[in-house]
Design a protein around this motif. Structure first.
Motif, PDB file in Angstrom:
ATOM      1  N   GLY A  31       4.453   6.797  -0.739  1.00 11.22           N
ATOM      2  CA  GLY A  31       5.505   5.764  -0.097  1.00 11.22           C
ATOM      3  C   GLY A  31       6.500   5.699  -0.459  1.00 11.22           C
ATOM      4  O   GLY A  31       7.491   5.233   0.188  1.00 11.22           O
ATOM      5  N   ALA A  32       6.251   6.240  -1.487  1.00 12.95           N
ATOM      6  CA  ALA A  32       7.845   5.405  -3.029  1.00 12.95           C
ATOM      7  C   ALA A  32       8.165   7.087  -2.894  1.00 12.95           C
ATOM      8  O   ALA A  32       7.797   7.503  -3.679  1.00 12.95           O
ATOM      9  CB  ALA A  32       7.115   4.733  -4.228  1.00 12.95           C
ATOM     10  N   MET A  33       9.708   6.846  -2.668  1.00  8.10           N
ATOM     11  CA  MET A  33      10.475   7.965  -2.986  1.00  8.10           C
ATOM     12  C   MET A  33      11.605   7.844  -4.075  1.00  8.10           C
ATOM     13  O   MET A  33      12.262   6.943  -3.372  1.00  8.10           O
ATOM     14  CB  MET A  33      11.031   8.990  -2.331  1.00  8.10           C
ATOM     15  CG  MET A  33      12.372  10.022  -2.159  1.00  8.10           C
ATOM     16  SD  MET A  33      11.487  11.422  -3.186  1.00  8.10           S
ATOM     17  CE  MET A  33      12.916  12.230  -4.298  1.00  8.10           C
ATOM     18  N   LEU A  34      11.719   8.054  -5.366  1.00  4.04           N
ATOM     19  CA  LEU A  34      13.212   8.155  -6.405  1.00  4.04           C
ATOM     20  C   LEU A  34      14.006   8.500  -6.295  1.00  4.04           C
ATOM     21  O   LEU A  34      13.747   9.733  -6.771  1.00  4.04           O
ATOM     22  CB  LEU A  34      12.930   7.435  -7.688  1.00  4.04           C
ATOM     23  CG  LEU A  34      11.813   6.101  -7.737  1.00  4.04           C
ATOM     24  CD1 LEU A  34      12.653   5.077  -7.960  1.00  4.04           C
ATOM     25  CD2 LEU A  34      10.910   6.429  -6.494  1.00  4.04           C
ATOM     26  N   ALA A  83      17.078   3.618  14.663  1.00  3.18           N
ATOM     27  CA  ALA A  83      16.096   4.981  13.752  1.00  3.18           C
ATOM     28  C   ALA A  83      14.014   4.643  13.856  1.00  3.18           C
ATOM     29  O   ALA A  83      13.787   3.463  13.383  1.00  3.18           O
ATOM     30  CB  ALA A  83      15.981   5.241  11.977  1.00  3.18           C
ATOM     31  N   THR A  84      13.311   5.504  13.578  1.00  2.00           N
ATOM     32  CA  THR A  84      12.374   5.606  13.377  1.00  2.00           C
ATOM     33  C   THR A  84      11.636   5.942  11.428  1.00  2.00           C
ATOM     34  O   THR A  84      12.419   6.871  11.297  1.00  2.00           O
ATOM     35  CB  THR A  84      11.447   6.027  14.365  1.00  2.00           C
ATOM     36  OG1 THR A  84      11.021   7.790  14.468  1.00  2.00           O
ATOM     37  CG2 THR A  84      11.585   5.567  15.596  1.00  2.00           C
ATOM     38  N   SER A  85      10.520   5.908  11.824  1.00  2.00           N
ATOM     39  CA  SER A  85       9.555   6.020   9.925  1.00  2.00           C
ATOM     40  C   SER A  85       8.671   5.904  10.600  1.00  2.00           C
ATOM     41  O   SER A  85       7.748   5.059  10.380  1.00  2.00           O
ATOM     42  CB  SER A  85      10.004   5.508   9.210  1.00  2.00           C
ATOM     43  OG  SER A  85      10.130   6.206   7.512  1.00  2.00           O
ATOM     44  N   LEU A 136      11.383   3.072   0.392  1.00  2.00           N
ATOM     45  CA  LEU A 136      10.168   2.905   0.498  1.00  2.00           C
ATOM     46  C   LEU A 136       9.852   3.586   2.171  1.00  2.00           C
ATOM     47  O   LEU A 136      10.223   2.658   2.741  1.00  2.00           O
ATOM     48  CB  LEU A 136       9.765   1.750   0.177  1.00  2.00           C
ATOM     49  CG  LEU A 136       8.186   1.616  -0.479  1.00  2.00           C
ATOM     50  CD1 LEU A 136       7.240   2.323  -1.677  1.00  2.00           C
ATOM     51  CD2 LEU A 136       8.443  -0.814  -0.690  1.00  2.00           C
ATOM     52  N   ARG A 137       8.846   4.456   1.928  1.00  2.00           N
ATOM     53  CA  ARG A 137       8.343   4.788   3.672  1.00  2.00           C
ATOM     54  C   ARG A 137       9.334   5.090   4.105  1.00  2.00           C
ATOM     55  O   ARG A 137       9.955   5.194   5.474  1.00  2.00           O
ATOM     56  CB  ARG A 137       6.981   3.319   4.179  1.00  2.00           C
ATOM     57  CG  ARG A 137       6.202   3.249   3.372  1.00  2.00           C
ATOM     58  CD  ARG A 137       5.110   1.230   4.272  1.00  2.00           C
ATOM     59  NE  ARG A 137       4.055   2.140   4.123  1.00  2.00           N
ATOM     60  CZ  ARG A 137       3.016   1.253   4.716  1.00  2.00           C
ATOM     61  NH1 ARG A 137       3.163   0.320   5.099  1.00  2.00           N
ATOM     62  NH2 ARG A 137       1.693   1.253   4.242  1.00  2.00           N
TER      63      ARG A 137
END
Length: 653
Positions: A77-80, A500-502, A94-95
């Protein structure tokens, strides 16, 4: 809703005026790693009702991972996103939420700026004991900014006898890493100290150098069974030279930025009775930033020296009382106070002449919060959480948050969990107040979020495989958007204009968690989308657009082997899927797709035999071993294959 939660929890406290604290301990000692960040009272990981990942500092250092951002790439769930070379601005998504939606703490002290922004570029793993990542809304515990989760970094404490270590390594891009740490401990007090230096010439041919110096320490006092106190401090000074403009073009030979940050935290506990515990916490985070450049503005005949200086601070104090009730229930009631301040100034002048301040900014606000949390583990087959919080802020309207969670099943075989949470994010100082380029928007509301999560944890064999699966759905409302200003000055403003949604899935697997050969893997599918936009918004986003720089698919695999003699090898694989970005070399900036990539890192260490009263270990690391060309941000070059060689000497007395 919040008032009902307070009434319910206080009523339970009155019904259970005396507790059996030992009973809680007996029923949970075998339920796994104790997690501090997911609740107000430390809980075994197996009893939690939300997704948590714990990264051990020793494991990261054994694989040569020196940057916190690189460690977080392994978390589901973590994108850097890093804007280029070492030291460039690094953001955490995050997420699928915004980068300002993840709260980062060092020993309980938040380091985010107003509005939730945080740059991870200068955070290193030096002298870190562990990193706890709580995924999902955490405002009910930590207030503003903790919309999609929190990342908490814990400094290493002194445990056991005296010890010391010294390490150094160097490699490609003139990388140099050096660190030293020492600790001493007895029955009354313990002291841990660490120092480190990191530097590089960068990946671009000119003006791309970076250096980072970190000092940290932890002092533990009154280490008794009924009382203890820990004082922690961490200082970081860093400087980054960048030749790139906003579109990634290398055009500037002298621009640079510098940061100085000091974070101090105090955590004190006292058991005033068998079933009542008092906790006092205090913290301070001060960050100073400087950016300087010499350039010839459009239409000017002489170069101009410009400088931007900013200083931000956060002061926090918190007090809470925990009641350990029968049937392994814990009720916590507390209050916190926070004071934020931000000051900045721009200065400019012809080269060779004294610069003059062209504008300045100074803002402050305070926040008072009240909360309660009820945690229960009535049987080995059930645990629950019920919490509520109210934040009263001097800058914006009151924000109320809550969380309800339930976990059912056998921790040793199959466990199901679910939760419903709310969270909020505070407007930034620069959005609420006038600046050089905006008129200020004092009527802004906090951004809001609602989230639901379902999860499953299964252990086929405690020594063989552990599996975690999560489904989450998030709804973001009142997102703050920028609005272009009218002539003649074209000063813009901000308004709550979008939603927004995720939604997504996360999976984690841990093979042979207690063995010398260990493999961990994670995979995430997430779809962050814009769901509504106010008609007055004139920006590039549209309903249905994917949020930029967040991949729909990502994953990581880490395999390591430790030899009985102490050496070991490891391989880490990080996969990032296709994600949208904007091409700022054009106006208006069109949407583009950044291609997927897989990055492979290798590591190994070899202890030398025959060293008395200590060990000397040779180590090697290869980052981006396949020399993969990739970009986290369009047109910003990232490091290619990087080889690092070094050694570490350690001893204990």
């Amino acid at each position: 809703m919040i008032r009902k939660l307070f009434v319910a929890t206080i009523a339970l406290m009155l019904l259970h005026a005396r507790g059996i604290r030992a009973q809680e301990t007996d029923t949970t000692t075998q339920l796994g790693t104790v997690v501090v960040s997911a609740s107000k009272i430390p809980r075994p990981a197996g009893t939690l009702t939300q997704a948590v990942t714990v990264l051990r500092g020793d494991d990261l250092r054994a694989r040569g991972v020196t940057r916190v951002a690189d460690a977080l790439r392994e978390v589901p769930g973590a994108m850097l996103v890093q804007n280029g070379s070492y030291g460039a601005t690094t953001s955490l998504f995050l997420r699928g939420g915004e980068s300002r939606y993840a709260k980062v703490l060092i020993d309980g002290v938040a380091i985010n700026t107003s509005g939730g922004g945080v740059d991870l570029s200068n955070l290193t793993t030096d002298n870190i004991d562990r990193i706890e990542i709580v995924r999902g809304p955490a405002s009910v515990l930590y207030g503003a900014d903790a919309v999609t989760g929190i990342v908490q970094i814990f400094t290493r404490k002194a445990i056991g006898g005296p010890r010391a270590s010294l390490g150094i390594r160097g490699g490609t891009y003139r990388l140099l890493d050096a660190d030293a740490d020492a600790s001493i401990d007895n029955s009354i007090a313990g002291l841990s100290l660490g120092a480190a230096h990191h530097s590089s010439s960068g990946v671009l041919p000119f003006n791309n150098a970076y250096w980072n110096g970190t000092l940290s320490g932890a002092l533990s006092l009154a280490k008794g069974t009924t009382s203890d106190a820990t004082l922690t401090a961490r200082y970081t000074g860093a400087e980054f030279h960048f030749p790139t403009d906003f579109a990634g073009r290398a055009v500037d030979t002298n621009s640079y930025s510098a940061e100085h940050r000091i974070t101090v935290g105090l955590d004190a506990r006292h058991d005033i009775a068998e079933f009542i515990q008092v906790h006092l916490l205090a913290g301070s985070n001060d960050a100073s930033n400087l950016s300087e450049d010499i350039a010839t503005p459009f239409g000017a005949s002489q170069p101009v020296h410009s400088a931007f200086v900013s200083r931000g601070s956060r002061r926090t104090a918190e007090s809470r009382v925990s009641f350990f009730l029968p049937t392994a229930a814990t009720l916590t009631i507390g209050a916190s106070y926070e004071r934020q301040r931000e000051r900045s100034s721009n200065a400019a002048g012809l080269v060779g002449e004294q610069t003059a301040v062209t504008d300045s900014f100074d803002a402050a606000r305070s926040d008072v919060a009240y909360y309660s949390e009820l945690l229960g583990n009535p049987t080995e087959w059930m645990s629950y959480s019920l919490s509520g919080r109210v934040d009263d802020n001097s800058d914006y309207r009151r924000a109320s948050t809550y969380r309800i969670g339930l976990a059912l099943g056998d921790v040793q075989t199959l466990r199901l969990r679910g939760s419903i949470s709310t969270a909020f994010n505070a407007p930034a100082f620069s959005q609420l107040r006038p600046t050089l380029y905006t008129v200020g928007s004092p009527g802004l509301k906090p951004e809001r979020a609602k989230s639901a999560e379902l999860g499953m944890s299964t252990t086929f064999n405690t020594r063989w495989v552990q599996l975690n699966l999560n489904y989450f759905t998030q709804r973001f409302a009142d997102l703050i958007q920028y609005i272009d200003g009218p002539p003649p000055d074209f000063k813009g403003s901000y308004a709550n204009l979008a939603g927004a949604t995720s939604d997504g899935y996360e999976s984690e697997i841990d093979l042979f968690p207690a063995g010398r050969l260990r493999a961990t893997g994670s995979f995430t599918v997430v779809k962050p989308r814009i769901t509504n936009i106010d008609p007055s918004y004139q920006g590039p986003e549209a309903v249905g657009d994917a949020l930029i720089r967040r991949p729909s698919h990502s994953g990581a695999v880490v395999v390591s082997y430790t030899h009985p003699s102490g050496g070991g090898v490891g391989v880490a694989l990080n996969f990032v899927g296709v994600r949208p970005d904007l091409d700022f070399t054009q106006f208006p900036s069109p949407r583009v797709s950044l291609p997927a990539y897989t990055k492979v890192d290798l590591s190994g260490d070899l202890p030398l035999a025959g060293v008395e009263r200590g060990t000397i270990t040779l180590n090697a690391r290869v980052e981006n071993a396949l020399n993969k060309h990739y970009e986290d941000v369009l047109n910003f070059r990232t490091p290619g294959r990087t080889l690092l060689l070094g050694a570490r000497a350690s001893t204990s007395f």
